[in-house]
Design a protein around this motif. Sequence first.
Motif, PDB file in Angstrom:
ATOM      1  N   PRO A   1      -0.048  10.846   9.476  1.00 41.54           N
ATOM      2  CA  PRO A   1      -0.520   9.812   8.564  1.00 41.54           C
ATOM      3  C   PRO A   1      -0.014   8.444   9.031  1.00 41.54           C
ATOM      4  O   PRO A   1       1.188   8.250   9.189  1.00 41.54           O
ATOM      5  CB  PRO A   1       0.063  10.224   7.205  1.00 41.54           C
ATOM      6  CG  PRO A   1       1.168  11.176   7.507  1.00 41.54           C
ATOM      7  CD  PRO A   1       0.872  11.804   8.840  1.00 41.54           C
TER       8      PRO A   1
ATOM      9  N   ALA B   1      -1.966   5.432   7.995  1.00 45.76           N
ATOM     10  CA  ALA B   1      -2.941   4.538   7.359  1.00 45.76           C
ATOM     11  C   ALA B   1      -2.313   3.581   6.353  1.00 45.76           C
ATOM     12  O   ALA B   1      -3.032   2.845   5.673  1.00 45.76           O
ATOM     13  CB  ALA B   1      -4.037   5.353   6.685  1.00 45.76           C
TER      14      ALA B   1
ATOM     15  N   GLY C   1       2.295  -0.954   5.068  1.00 44.42           N
ATOM     16  CA  GLY C   1       3.605  -1.462   5.458  1.00 44.42           C
ATOM     17  C   GLY C   1       4.032  -2.649   4.610  1.00 44.42           C
ATOM     18  O   GLY C   1       4.627  -3.604   5.116  1.00 44.42           O
ATOM     19  N   VAL C   2       3.762  -2.564   3.314  1.00 41.30           N
ATOM     20  CA  VAL C   2       4.072  -3.665   2.393  1.00 41.30           C
ATOM     21  C   VAL C   2       5.562  -4.020   2.438  1.00 41.30           C
ATOM     22  O   VAL C   2       5.948  -5.182   2.481  1.00 41.30           O
ATOM     23  CB  VAL C   2       3.638  -3.291   0.946  1.00 41.30           C
ATOM     24  CG1 VAL C   2       4.154  -4.303  -0.065  1.00 41.30           C
ATOM     25  CG2 VAL C   2       2.125  -3.163   0.883  1.00 41.30           C
ATOM     26  N   ARG C   3       6.420  -2.993   2.487  1.00 44.60           N
ATOM     27  CA  ARG C   3       7.865  -3.256   2.441  1.00 44.60           C
ATOM     28  C   ARG C   3       8.407  -3.850   3.735  1.00 44.60           C
ATOM     29  O   ARG C   3       9.509  -4.371   3.764  1.00 44.60           O
ATOM     30  CB  ARG C   3       8.613  -1.957   2.080  1.00 44.60           C
ATOM     31  CG  ARG C   3       8.416  -1.570   0.621  1.00 44.60           C
ATOM     32  CD  ARG C   3       8.929  -0.189   0.337  1.00 44.60           C
ATOM     33  NE  ARG C   3       8.089   0.848   0.940  1.00 44.60           N
ATOM     34  CZ  ARG C   3       8.330   2.146   0.866  1.00 44.60           C
ATOM     35  NH1 ARG C   3       9.405   2.573   0.237  1.00 44.60           N
ATOM     36  NH2 ARG C   3       7.507   3.011   1.424  1.00 44.60           N
TER      37      ARG C   3
ATOM     38  N   SER D   1      -4.532  10.685   3.149  1.00 48.12           N
ATOM     39  CA  SER D   1      -4.553  10.563   4.608  1.00 48.12           C
ATOM     40  C   SER D   1      -4.214  11.907   5.256  1.00 48.12           C
ATOM     41  O   SER D   1      -4.839  12.312   6.241  1.00 48.12           O
ATOM     42  CB  SER D   1      -3.555   9.489   5.070  1.00 48.12           C
ATOM     43  OG  SER D   1      -3.923   8.224   4.565  1.00 48.12           O
TER      44      SER D   1
ATOM     45  N   LYS E   1       1.459  -1.073   9.180  1.00 47.55           N
ATOM     46  CA  LYS E   1       2.773  -0.765   9.772  1.00 47.55           C
ATOM     47  C   LYS E   1       2.693   0.003  11.085  1.00 47.55           C
ATOM     48  O   LYS E   1       3.443  -0.286  12.029  1.00 47.55           O
ATOM     49  CB  LYS E   1       3.626   0.001   8.756  1.00 47.55           C
ATOM     50  CG  LYS E   1       4.995   0.364   9.293  1.00 47.55           C
ATOM     51  CD  LYS E   1       5.982   0.660   8.195  1.00 47.55           C
ATOM     52  CE  LYS E   1       5.759   1.977   7.530  1.00 47.55           C
ATOM     53  NZ  LYS E   1       6.780   2.218   6.480  1.00 47.55           N
TER      54      LYS E   1
ATOM     55  N   LYS F   1      13.030   6.649   8.846  1.00 44.47           N
ATOM     56  CA  LYS F   1      11.719   6.073   8.506  1.00 44.47           C
ATOM     57  C   LYS F   1      11.823   4.562   8.530  1.00 44.47           C
ATOM     58  O   LYS F   1      12.637   3.978   7.823  1.00 44.47           O
ATOM     59  CB  LYS F   1      11.241   6.546   7.138  1.00 44.47           C
ATOM     60  CG  LYS F   1       9.822   6.011   6.841  1.00 44.47           C
ATOM     61  CD  LYS F   1       9.070   6.886   5.874  1.00 44.47           C
ATOM     62  CE  LYS F   1       9.522   6.686   4.447  1.00 44.47           C
ATOM     63  NZ  LYS F   1       9.071   5.376   3.905  1.00 44.47           N
TER      64      LYS F   1
ATOM     65  N   GLY G   1      -6.716   7.621   3.846  1.00 42.28           N
ATOM     66  CA  GLY G   1      -7.126   7.359   2.472  1.00 42.28           C
ATOM     67  C   GLY G   1      -6.224   6.340   1.810  1.00 42.28           C
ATOM     68  O   GLY G   1      -5.352   5.753   2.453  1.00 42.28           O
TER      69      GLY G   1
END
Length: 231
Positions: A16, A18, A21-23, A91, A30, A213, A85
């Motif tokens: 996955p 998709a 990457g807001v953070r 996703s 991202k 991560k 998705g």
Amino acid sequence: MTAQLNPRGDVAVLVPAAGAGVRLGPGRPKALRLLAGEPLLVHAVRRLAAAPSVHTIVVAAPAAEVAAVRDLLAPVAPVTVVPGGAERQASVAAALAAVPAGLEIVLVHDAARALTPPEVVESVAATVRAGHDAVIPVLPVVDTIKEVDAGEVVLGTVDRATLRAVQTPQGFRRAVLSAAHAAAVDALTDDAGLVEKQGVAVRCVPGSEYALKITRPFDLALAEHLLTSES
Ligand code: CTP
Ligand code: MG
């Protein structure tokens, strides 16, 4: 040069990739952000392709980036790219639907865990192969963990010895993962969580610090440091 995946491998890996990457802050999705000059997804796929058990890699890319991701990965490894998705779970489901028949071990691996060593992939795959239907790589929790109420007042201290921080790739007997996704009602952030809800035992194996991560800018800086101090 494109790595050849092992035609005798018995594992499909779903990636996955998709998410926005807001953070990580404003910028491209991202998986396409650069780490030491290359997109996170390239780092992740290169390490997956180096694991001898891996026969097939399916990437779920941001819908607007499917063609770009195909071009990006073509020199890295032969991969299938599908549109992801709105939620990670969607996703994963989209990638799972693209796995060819005959592969009965399926791993799910976040593109954001770009530096995960191939050895972790092999260890998860081997544990599924040995008969465990669901396998997750974990690390011990190092911080003391407290439970708090809505007003930030401590309710209690959780016994750290019984806690594990969970990474990816998470490995499954294919039928178990398919059944868990088919039955899923609410979106969870991990696939083993769906499988647990089906009453399937989930086995832990040792993870790796390198499988962190990449979520916030600090993680990207740490990953950059790990990569450059490695060579
Ligand atoms: N992911 C995905 N499809 C989504 C959301 C997430 O394929 N709709 C993927 C991400 O690309 C990432 C993995 O799931 O490889 C783990 O998600 P996370 O670390 O939360 O990444 P993002 O969702 O991109 O980040 P953020 O939550 O900060 O926006
Ligand atoms: Mg997310």
